[in-house]
Design a protein around this motif. Structure first.
Motif, PDB file in Angstrom:
ATOM      1  N   GLU A  99      -9.299  -3.277 -14.313  1.00 34.94           N
ATOM      2  CA  GLU A  99     -10.158  -3.741 -13.213  1.00 34.94           C
ATOM      3  C   GLU A  99     -11.556  -3.159 -13.420  1.00 34.94           C
ATOM      4  O   GLU A  99     -11.705  -2.041 -13.879  1.00 34.94           O
ATOM      5  CB  GLU A  99      -9.611  -3.250 -11.858  1.00 34.94           C
ATOM      6  CG  GLU A  99      -8.283  -3.881 -11.494  1.00 34.94           C
ATOM      7  CD  GLU A  99      -7.844  -3.544 -10.071  1.00 34.94           C
ATOM      8  OE1 GLU A  99      -8.672  -3.597  -9.140  1.00 34.94           O
ATOM      9  OE2 GLU A  99      -6.653  -3.227  -9.899  1.00 34.94           O
ATOM     10  N   ASP A 139      -8.474   1.233 -13.560  1.00 31.73           N
ATOM     11  CA  ASP A 139      -9.450   0.759 -12.586  1.00 31.73           C
ATOM     12  C   ASP A 139     -10.728   1.563 -12.784  1.00 31.73           C
ATOM     13  O   ASP A 139     -10.774   2.757 -12.492  1.00 31.73           O
ATOM     14  CB  ASP A 139      -8.898   0.950 -11.167  1.00 31.73           C
ATOM     15  CG  ASP A 139      -9.797   0.315 -10.116  1.00 31.73           C
ATOM     16  OD1 ASP A 139     -10.989   0.108 -10.395  1.00 31.73           O
ATOM     17  OD2 ASP A 139      -9.292   0.036  -9.018  1.00 31.73           O
ATOM     18  N   LYS A 158      -7.389  -8.416  -7.653  1.00 36.20           N
ATOM     19  CA  LYS A 158      -7.096  -7.874  -8.989  1.00 36.20           C
ATOM     20  C   LYS A 158      -5.836  -7.005  -8.974  1.00 36.20           C
ATOM     21  O   LYS A 158      -4.936  -7.162  -9.803  1.00 36.20           O
ATOM     22  CB  LYS A 158      -8.316  -7.081  -9.515  1.00 36.20           C
ATOM     23  CG  LYS A 158      -9.594  -7.920  -9.565  1.00 36.20           C
ATOM     24  CD  LYS A 158     -10.810  -7.145 -10.063  1.00 36.20           C
ATOM     25  CE  LYS A 158     -11.264  -6.009  -9.168  1.00 36.20           C
ATOM     26  NZ  LYS A 158     -11.735  -6.479  -7.838  1.00 36.20           N
TER      27      LYS A 158
END
Ligand SMILES: Nc1ncnc2c1ncn2[C@@H]1O[C@H](COP(=O)(O)OP(=O)(O)OP(=O)(O)O)[C@@H](O)[C@H]1O
Ligand SMILES: [Mg+2]
Length: 147
Positions: A116, A87, A46
């Protein structure tokens, strides 16, 4: 063939460089203000993909996992696209926190937001433009697929 089409059945990459290059080529096909969700287990590529997005935008900052910052903001130049990299891995159990991140303050058009671990955020207030899943087929061979 457009990368967006190739991603539908899924594309396997044989190296991180190949993943970077796919993401880099995808940038020109993305509408302004795109929101991308990047799902997949640890180490599936990712962040590597986000590195490619940055290169596609002409951003040469080092892209790292925004582990401690939760999100990072990169700018091509003062007038051009902002790349936001979120993230959510460390936010597990904190769904609802998205409102507290004040991401909207950074989502000044034109922007692209790559997330993510999107599921750990709980409900996201925006509809993703593109939802990608990442997985490992065998060592070095990773699969990226649009869902
Ligand atoms: N085909 C490939 N595509 C992407 N990465 C690959 C590939 N082959 C090997 N790798 C390696 O897999 C790792 C992917 O790491 P990356 O940080 O991108 O994963 P991630 O999905 O962001 O993980 P995390 O959930 O921990 O943030 C890197 O070490 C990269 O070099
Ligand atoms: Mg990562």
């Amino acid at each position: 063939m457009p990368i967006l089409e190739i991603l539908k059945p899924g594309i396997t990459t044989q190296s991180s460089e190949e993943t970077v290059s796919i993401a880099k080529s995808l940038v020109s096909e993305l509408p302004e203000n795109s929101i991308l969700t990047l799902e997949g287990d640890l180490g599936t590529g990712k962040t590597t993909f986000v590195k490619g997005l940055a290169l596609g935008f002409g951003i040469h900052d080092r892209i790292t996992s925004p582990t401690f910052n939760i999100f990072n903001c990169y700018m091509k130049n003062a007038k051009s696209t902002t790349l936001l990299h979120l993230d959510a891995y460390r936010l597990e159990g904190n769904s609802g926190i998205i409102d507290e991140l004040m991401l909207e303050d950074f989502m000044k058009p034109p922007f692209i937001l790559a997330i993510e671990w999107p599921k750990l955020l709980g409900p996201i207030p925006w509809k993703p433009t593109l939802e990608l899943t990442f997985s490992i087929m065998s060592q070095g061979t990773h699969l990226i697929r649009a869902i």
